[in-house]
Design an enzyme around this catalytic site. Structure first.
Site, short mmCIF file in Angstrom:
data_model
loop_
_atom_site.label_atom_id
_atom_site.label_comp_id
_atom_site.label_asym_id
_atom_site.label_seq_id
_atom_site.Cartn_x
_atom_site.Cartn_y
_atom_site.Cartn_z
N ASP A 201 72.33 71.12 51.42
CA ASP A 201 73.60 70.72 50.81
C ASP A 201 74.41 72.01 50.63
O ASP A 201 74.12 72.82 49.76
CB ASP A 201 73.32 70.04 49.47
N GLN A 204 78.68 73.98 47.89
CA GLN A 204 79.17 75.12 47.11
C GLN A 204 79.01 76.45 47.85
O GLN A 204 79.21 77.53 47.26
CB GLN A 204 78.42 75.20 45.76
N LYS A 227 86.50 71.43 48.96
CA LYS A 227 86.04 72.58 48.17
C LYS A 227 86.31 73.88 48.93
O LYS A 227 85.94 74.96 48.47
CB LYS A 227 84.55 72.43 47.87
N CYS A 367 77.20 66.30 37.22
CA CYS A 367 76.44 65.47 38.18
C CYS A 367 75.08 66.11 38.47
O CYS A 367 74.64 66.14 39.64
CB CYS A 367 77.22 65.25 39.49
N1 PLP Z 1 76.68 68.80 46.39
C1 PLP Z 1 77.11 69.75 45.55
C2 PLP Z 1 76.27 70.96 45.34
C3 PLP Z 1 78.35 69.60 44.91
O1 PLP Z 1 78.78 70.55 44.08
C4 PLP Z 1 79.11 68.44 45.17
C5 PLP Z 1 80.40 68.23 44.47
O2 PLP Z 1 80.67 68.76 43.43
C6 PLP Z 1 78.62 67.50 46.06
C7 PLP Z 1 77.40 67.71 46.65
C8 PLP Z 1 79.39 66.26 46.38
O3 PLP Z 1 80.56 66.58 47.03
P1 PLP Z 1 81.69 65.45 47.28
O4 PLP Z 1 82.01 64.86 45.95
O5 PLP Z 1 82.82 66.23 47.86
O6 PLP Z 1 81.11 64.46 48.22
#
Ligand code: PLP
Length: 412
Positions: A201, A204, A227, A367
Site C-alpha cells: 500500500d 503515503q 495524495k 482509519c
Molecule cells: N492506505 C493508506 C496508507 C492511506 O493513508 C489511505 C488514505 O488515507 C488509503 C490507503 C486509502 O486511500 P483512498 O481513500 O484514496 O482510497
C-alpha cells in the site's frame, strides 16, 4: 543538492492564498488529500475544452485524441514507478479500489481454507478490511505483524508470521499515522523466500520519495492520485504482468471483453480486463500532469525538504510540555506524517482550536483503529507535511498549540 523554493511552490497552489477564519491558511492535512497545482487544473481544462471524448471506442478524431492522452498517462505512471511496461498499470478510482481489486480477483482465486494472509498492525482500514472479509469468507487465517514501541515494523515478527501457508502479505510502505517508512524491500525478499505474494500500500509513499516497484520486487503496488497533487477519483494498481495475466476480472461490462455471445464472454488482455466501463479519463490525464509537476521539482529534493521539515517539527513539538509524539524519533526513518497528543486535551478540541487560527490538521483514529488500540489511545492529532509547507507553518502550529494548551488549562 539545492533547496526547494517553497515560496515559489506556494504560488503554484492558488487555494493556499486564502484566509480561513480570518487567518492565513496553513494546510497541514496533505496525507488526507494534497492540494492541486495550477498546471494540473490547466491540463484537465485543456482536455475538457479541446479533446474530451470517450476512450477505446470511437474512430473519430476526438476519440483517438482522448485515447492517446489516456494511454500516454498510463505510460507516464509506468515510467514514474519503474514498472516494466504500461500493461502492468491499471487505472482504478483510488488506492482503496486498487486494494479491493487484488482481494476480489487474486484473493478470491488464490486464497483457500487454511491459508494465511499477513498484514501489519499499522495498516489503514483500506488495507485491512478487504483481507479480514476475505479471510472470513474463505476460512483463512489473518495474522498481524507487530511494531516496536517507537512505531517501527518488527522484522523478526514478520519472519515469524510468514510461513509456508502464507499466500499473501499486504503491507503499507509508509504508515498514515506514524509516518514510519517500512523496510519494504527486505520484507518483500523475506516473503518471497516463502513464496508469498506481496501487495504494498503506497498511498503515503508515492510523491514523497522515489519509488521503483521493480527494484523493490513488489508483486502489487497500490496508490491514490489525490495524495500526490492529482484529482480525486483516480488511483493505480501496479501488478506484475505474469500475475495480472492469470487473474480473473472482478467487474464486468463495456471495454473489458474480447468477445461476447449469448452464452458467455472472453476477456480483453490486461490491463483492459480490469477497467470495465468508462474510466475517469480526465483524472487520469490530471495524474499524468501531477507526475510532470513532481518531476519538474525532483523527488529527491522533495524528500530532502520534507525530511528536514519533519526533523524541525519533531523537535518543536517535543519541546511542548505534556506532548506525546507517535512513531520513529529519527526523521530519516519517516515521512512528514506526524501524530501527537497533548495530555488532557481531546484531539478534536485541539483540531478545532487550530482551525480557528487557520491551521488545518486531522484528528481522529485516521482509519487505523487496531493501530490506535496498540498505541493505547483512541485518537491523535495528525499534521502532515508537503512541498508547500515551510518552517513558518510549523512555528504557527506550535504557537497555536501553546495557545490552545493555555486556553484548555483554564477548564481543569
Ligand atoms: N492506505 C493508506 C496508507 C492511506 O493513508 C489511505 C488514505 O488515507 C488509503 C490507503 C486509502 O486511500 P483512498 O481513500 O484514496 O482510497
Amino acid at each position: 543538492m539545492d533547496k526547494l523554493n517553497v515560496k515559489k511552490i506556494k504560488t503554484d497552489f492558488p487555494i493556499l492564498k486564502q484566509k480561513v477564519n480570518g487567518e492565513q491558511l496553513v494546510y497541514l492535512d496533505s496525507a488526507a488529500t494534497s492540494q492541486m497545482p495550477v498546471s494540473v487544473e490547466e491540463k484537465i481544462k485543456n482536455f475538457t475544452e479541446i479533446n474530451r471524448a470517450n476512450v477505446h471506442r470511437g474512430v473519430h478524431t476526438l476519440g483517438l485524441r482522448a485515447t492517446n492522452l489516456y494511454e500516454e498517462s498510463r505510460q507516464k505512471v509506468a515510467d514514474f514507478i519503474g514498472a516494466s511496461s504500461a500493461e502492468e498499470v491499471i487505472f482504478t478510482s483510488g488506492c482503496t479500489d486498487s486494494l479491493n481489486l487484488v482481494a476480489a480477483s487474486f484473493g478470491e482465486q488464490n486464497i483457500q481454507a487454511g491459508d494465511e494472509i499477513v498484514v501489519s498492525i499499522m495498516e489503514h482500514h483500506s488495507n485491512l478490511l478487504p483481507w479480514q472479509q476475505l479471510a472470513k469468507k474463505k476460512k483463512a487465517q489473518l495474522n498481524f505483524i507487530e511494531i516496536s514501541k517507537d512505531g517501527r515494523l518488527d522484522l523478526n515478527d514478520l519472519k515469524n508470521k510468514i510461513s509456508s501457508k502464507t499466500k499473501l502479505v499486504a503491507l503499507t510502505h509508509v504508515s498514515n499515522v506514524l509516518g514510519t517508512i517500512n523496510p519494504i524491500k527486505e520484507a518483500i525478499a523475506l516473503a518471497h523466500e516463502k513464496d508469498a505474494v506481496v501487495l504494498v500500500d503506497g498511498a503515503q509513499a508515492v510523491g514523497h520519495f522515489p519509488v521503483n516497484v521493480t527494484n523493490l520486487g513488489a508483486d502489487f503496488y497500490a496508490f491514490s492520485g489525490h495524495k500526490m497533487f492529482a484529482p480525486t477519483g483516480i488511483g493505480i494498481l501496479y501488478g506484475k504482468k505474469e500475475l495480472l495475466d492469470k487473474m480473473p476480472p472482478y467487474r464486468f461490462g463495456g471495454e473489458m471483453i474480447a468477445n461476447v455471445t449469448r452464452e458467455g464472454a472472453t476477456w480483453a488482455e490486461t490491463p483492459q480486463k480490469f477497467e470495465a466501463g468508462t474510466p475517469n479519463i480526465s483524472a487520469a490525464i490530471g495524474l499524468a500532469a501531477a507526475i510532470d509537476y513532481l518531476n519538474s521539482i525532483d523527488l529527491k529534493l522533495i524528500q530532502k525538504h520534507e525530511t528536514e521539515l519533519t526533523a524541525y517539527a519533531l523537535e518543536k513539538l517535543s519541546n511542548i510540555s505534556d506532548s506525546t509524539i507517535y512513531g520513529p524519533k529519527e526523521s530519516y526513518e519517516r515521512t512528514g506524517v506526524i501524530s501527537f497528543n497533548l495530555k488532557n486535551i481531546h484531539p478534536h478540541d485541539l483540531a478545532t482550536a487550530l482551525d480557528l487560527n487557520g491551521i488545518e490538521v486531522r484528528a481522529g483514529h485516521h482509519c487505523a483503529q487496531p493501530l490506535m488500540e496498540s498505541l493505547q489511545t483512541e485518537s491523535t492529532v495528525r499534521a502532515s507535511l508537503s512541498i508547500y509547507n515551510s518552517k513558518d507553518d510549523i512555528d504557527k502550529l506550535v504557537s497555536s498549540l501553546q495557545e490552545a494548551k493555555e486556553f484548555f488549562s483554564e477548564f481543569r
